[in-house]
Design a protein around this motif. Sequence first.
Motif, mmCIF file in Angstrom:
data_model
loop_
_atom_site.group_PDB
_atom_site.id
_atom_site.type_symbol
_atom_site.label_atom_id
_atom_site.label_comp_id
_atom_site.label_asym_id
_atom_site.label_seq_id
_atom_site.Cartn_x
_atom_site.Cartn_y
_atom_site.Cartn_z
ATOM 1 N N SER A 4 0.833 -1.197 0.000
ATOM 2 C CA SER A 4 0.000 0.000 0.000
ATOM 3 C C SER A 4 0.872 1.253 0.000
ATOM 4 O O SER A 4 2.046 1.209 0.369
ATOM 5 C CB SER A 4 -0.888 -0.003 1.243
ATOM 6 O OG SER A 4 -0.085 0.172 2.388
ATOM 7 N N ALA A 6 0.659 3.592 1.974
ATOM 8 C CA ALA A 6 1.041 3.886 3.360
ATOM 9 C C ALA A 6 2.308 3.135 3.762
ATOM 10 O O ALA A 6 3.184 3.683 4.428
ATOM 11 C CB ALA A 6 -0.111 3.529 4.294
ATOM 12 N N ILE A 7 2.410 1.872 3.332
ATOM 13 C CA ILE A 7 3.626 1.107 3.638
ATOM 14 C C ILE A 7 4.827 1.760 2.969
ATOM 15 O O ILE A 7 5.874 1.958 3.578
ATOM 16 C CB ILE A 7 3.488 -0.362 3.161
ATOM 17 C CG1 ILE A 7 2.452 -1.103 4.013
ATOM 18 C CG2 ILE A 7 4.835 -1.074 3.225
ATOM 19 C CD1 ILE A 7 2.182 -2.537 3.563
ATOM 20 N N LYS A 9 5.256 4.796 2.132
ATOM 21 C CA LYS A 9 5.582 6.076 2.766
ATOM 22 C C LYS A 9 6.410 5.830 4.036
ATOM 23 O O LYS A 9 7.390 6.518 4.288
ATOM 24 C CB LYS A 9 4.271 6.814 3.100
ATOM 25 C CG LYS A 9 4.468 8.165 3.754
ATOM 26 C CD LYS A 9 4.947 9.200 2.735
ATOM 27 C CE LYS A 9 5.191 10.552 3.393
ATOM 28 N NZ LYS A 9 6.601 10.858 3.607
ATOM 29 N N GLU A 10 6.013 4.823 4.807
ATOM 30 C CA GLU A 10 6.780 4.519 6.022
ATOM 31 C C GLU A 10 8.198 4.069 5.688
ATOM 32 O O GLU A 10 9.161 4.464 6.332
ATOM 33 C CB GLU A 10 6.086 3.415 6.838
ATOM 34 C CG GLU A 10 5.016 3.953 7.756
ATOM 35 C CD GLU A 10 4.467 2.874 8.713
ATOM 36 O OE1 GLU A 10 5.274 2.173 9.352
ATOM 37 O OE2 GLU A 10 3.233 2.752 8.808
ATOM 38 N N SER B 4 1.306 1.109 9.185
ATOM 39 C CA SER B 4 1.068 0.059 8.201
ATOM 40 C C SER B 4 2.095 -1.057 8.316
ATOM 41 O O SER B 4 1.947 -2.105 7.713
ATOM 42 C CB SER B 4 1.146 0.638 6.795
ATOM 43 O OG SER B 4 0.279 1.728 6.699
ATOM 44 N N ILE B 5 3.150 -0.784 9.046
ATOM 45 C CA ILE B 5 4.179 -1.799 9.224
ATOM 46 C C ILE B 5 4.184 -2.215 10.694
ATOM 47 O O ILE B 5 4.335 -1.368 11.580
ATOM 48 C CB ILE B 5 5.565 -1.279 8.804
ATOM 49 C CG1 ILE B 5 5.546 -0.866 7.321
ATOM 50 C CG2 ILE B 5 6.639 -2.319 9.071
ATOM 51 C CD1 ILE B 5 6.836 -0.269 6.813
ATOM 52 N N GLY B 86 -3.550 -6.294 4.317
ATOM 53 C CA GLY B 86 -2.827 -5.265 3.582
ATOM 54 C C GLY B 86 -1.682 -4.638 4.339
ATOM 55 O O GLY B 86 -0.921 -3.861 3.781
ATOM 56 N N ARG B 88 1.919 -4.751 6.603
ATOM 57 C CA ARG B 88 3.189 -5.450 6.468
ATOM 58 C C ARG B 88 3.629 -5.936 7.827
ATOM 59 O O ARG B 88 3.511 -5.216 8.813
ATOM 60 C CB ARG B 88 4.222 -4.465 5.890
ATOM 61 C CG ARG B 88 5.657 -4.912 5.900
ATOM 62 C CD ARG B 88 5.954 -6.013 4.902
ATOM 63 N NE ARG B 88 5.370 -5.744 3.587
ATOM 64 C CZ ARG B 88 5.946 -4.965 2.675
ATOM 65 N NH1 ARG B 88 7.110 -4.400 2.931
ATOM 66 N NH2 ARG B 88 5.373 -4.747 1.528
ATOM 67 N N SER B 283 6.956 10.134 12.693
ATOM 68 C CA SER B 283 7.783 9.303 11.806
ATOM 69 C C SER B 283 7.995 9.893 10.404
ATOM 70 O O SER B 283 8.651 9.276 9.576
ATOM 71 C CB SER B 283 7.254 7.863 11.718
ATOM 72 O OG SER B 283 6.344 7.730 10.653
#
Lengths: 301, 608
Positions: A4, A6-7, A9-10, B4-5, B86, B88, B283
Amino acid sequence: MRSSTAILKELEDESIEIFRETAAAFRKPVLLYSIGKDSAVLLHLARKAFYPAPVPFPLLHVDTTWKFKEMLTFRDEIAQRYGLNLLVHTNQEGVRDKITPFTTGISEYIRVMKTVALRQALDQHGFDAAIGGSRRDEERSRAKERIFSVREPGHRWDPRQQRPELWRTYNPKLSDGQTMRIFPLSDWTELDVWQYILENDVPVNPLYFAKERPVVYRGDQMIMVDDDRYQLRDGEEAVMRMIRFRTLGCYPITAGVDSTATTLQEILDEITEVKLSERATRLMDGEKEDSMEKKKVEGYF
Amino acid sequence: MSRSIIRLLTCGSVDDGKSTLIGRLLVETDSVPHDTVKAAQSVRRSGSTIPAGEIDFSLLTDGLEAEREQGITIDVAYRSMSLLNGKRLIIADAPGHEQYTRNMAVAASRADISLVLLDASRGIRPQTLRHLTICSLMGVARVIIVINKLDAVGYDQKVFETLKNDLTPSIERLGIKDYSFIPLSALHGDNVVYRSDAAAWYSGPTLLEHIQNWEGGVAKEKAPAHMGIQMISRAENFRGLSGTVLNGEFKVGDEVVVLPSKREAKVARLVTFDGDLEVAAHSQSITMVLEPDVDATRGDSIELKSGFTLPETRYTATLVWLGESELIHSRSYFFISGSTQVTGMVTSIRHKLNINTGEHVSARTLAMNEIGEVEIALDTPLAVNNYSNSRETGNFIIVDRVTMNTVAAGMVAHPLRRSQNVTEHHYEITSQMRASQKGQSAKVIWLTGLSGSGKSTIANALEKKLFSLGVHSYILDGDNLRLGLNKDLGFTREDRAENVRRVSEVAHAMADAGLVVIVALVSPFKADRDQARALFNADEFFEVWVETSAEICAERDPKGLYKKAAKGEIPNLTGIGQDYEAPESAELILDGTEEINANVERLIKVIL
């Protein structure tokens, strides 16, 4: 499954933090630019990390003299487009000793033209930190690699003497003779890289896209005959096949895969479906279990 | 905004079936390339009982060659997989029997969720409590206790319930809030990704479900918004401060302070490659432009003016010692927190933790894998938070100044307010003024060398010569000081470090008084001597190595120490029971067997 936004971006934020830490904490860093997709993302992240200032360190390409022609054209184009300081190094002793993928066996060729060449270039310029695009998902010995990874004098990696790495608190300090290898893409996966390239319009080499190319077979692997130095077998002729490359390297030892993917979206579709580790297309790694670890100990990336 | 992670830590050894569990999780979520799975069907480690053709799941997660030969992994490995929702998942695997605490602390430092594995057939073992203690200590948010090998106890619910009841009090005592138990068989795949028929009595989530339903990841930090300055970004008509935002957010127009200077400014721009932001959140890596463009440098930090962390020099902290050589209190180390690097020392060890029982034990040092509560004193104020309020801004690492290795992980407990009550006064008469009144310049001659090398003899002769020249001097003799100021100290590495620290502080006071100070002290360790040197200006401090071979010193043996050491009565005599680290950058090296006046002449030439 798709990564995604979002992933990505991180992952991007974390890589940028690593780039900035490297630029600020070391005397003379260099970005190892191998022309492949990981290098492309690495370079894009570097441009983001320092914006609006330019990338504050040079790029180094270790040229074995056996790279695909399209790689070199692309390399020079990118360096010019972004106004980068590109350094190219070839191990001239290896050239003089006529070390080729055909004469000495692949592992010796890799050692001389890649590992030794890299060590020469780092020493010659006195770089104390080298940034590389390795990812932990590429191969088992890379899974244990640190983000800031110390090399002992002689660029040796000692997997038993790795520094503990906690939180996002990095230790960039070096004692005499040590250098650092830094891997900002450690937590990225192959799919992340492609997804990022798609979302950020990162220019990548045309060899990644499927096209009719002249190939010969070595075992069940397809090798592209990129120039007339390739040693064909008696009566052998290259045949045209629709292929693309998943990784880029020296053309005689990098196998292509059957593919019809001509766009980034199609590449993404393809690798989401084909579940094969990407290094399977590299002839060098298949030689022996753990061959990557041995190369890393000697100073390879 | 949830992350998301998600980062997962797995605790347990090969015996608990951990590699098998991770391997199965990866394969059943289709996270492993198919050729790698194929290899795990054909390759076998020696002694393996897994039938040919079946997947040896444990092979998918073990790493380096040397470790595979031993059948165990001994470091930390990372692996990524996609969750079905979705997100990680990054798995940190910290196996191994040796250096266990160290590796696990590393992996736990970033983990959101931790799996603590238990072998149902073997029950609770000392290592279980060790795992839970480290999870609690390192602030892992969710702990999942996996009761594995349920197949080996016939999927018996009673076994599961007993283990659960037995372990719960310990978990509560450790203050772990979010915890749960899952009965499971990694070998047969029960309750990993697929629900178990054999253990139908269990109706809770499967392991994968329980990982996926974690809704944490929101920065619930109770600390102020913070941006450590990594570097100054300079381009044409541009100067910005680059860093990563932590704990909270910054908005354009916010009133902020630069720490530790407490200079005030406003956020004018939040710059990124993809365009300016109005708000930068936890972050995000950004470049901040301040108005006015106040002085700030790498290692400083930015916080909101409305509530910021007071920079302090003294803290209590919990340390996990990672280094091969043990902690030496009173020795100077680098302390790194984010991009800030300061020097400082551990001034006292309150106690260490018996990780198996939770008991506090008194300690004089910390060795590898030991955990202790300590007091630290930094040479420069540092803005850090309590670890329980923010993992991101409450941590630091300690780096050895000689090897540059990371030797400890630190978690701030709280600041020691007493440092605030001590303020350095600046008096008007300076060291130079005091020295020039005597017609001299202040100097420290630091004589280092083995016992019996001739330091005291040289010091005595040098002082006589200086006295005759009208130079006002004083000798700080190691043995003499041990009769008074240092009589509480012994000869261990730590005590020697403290000895050197005290002597160098006294020498500093005397040099400040304008004197020429002659120090005669074995001072065998380079790090301690370097620390002494750091107190002085470059032209004030002279390290002089009195180089006399160990054989000659033992032959001279003016104090009879070598004879006693030979009989085993003195364990720590330098050169016998302890090493002497030869100076690498001494201003002068004297041959201790040389005629005394020649050595004094050489010293005089350097000093005057």
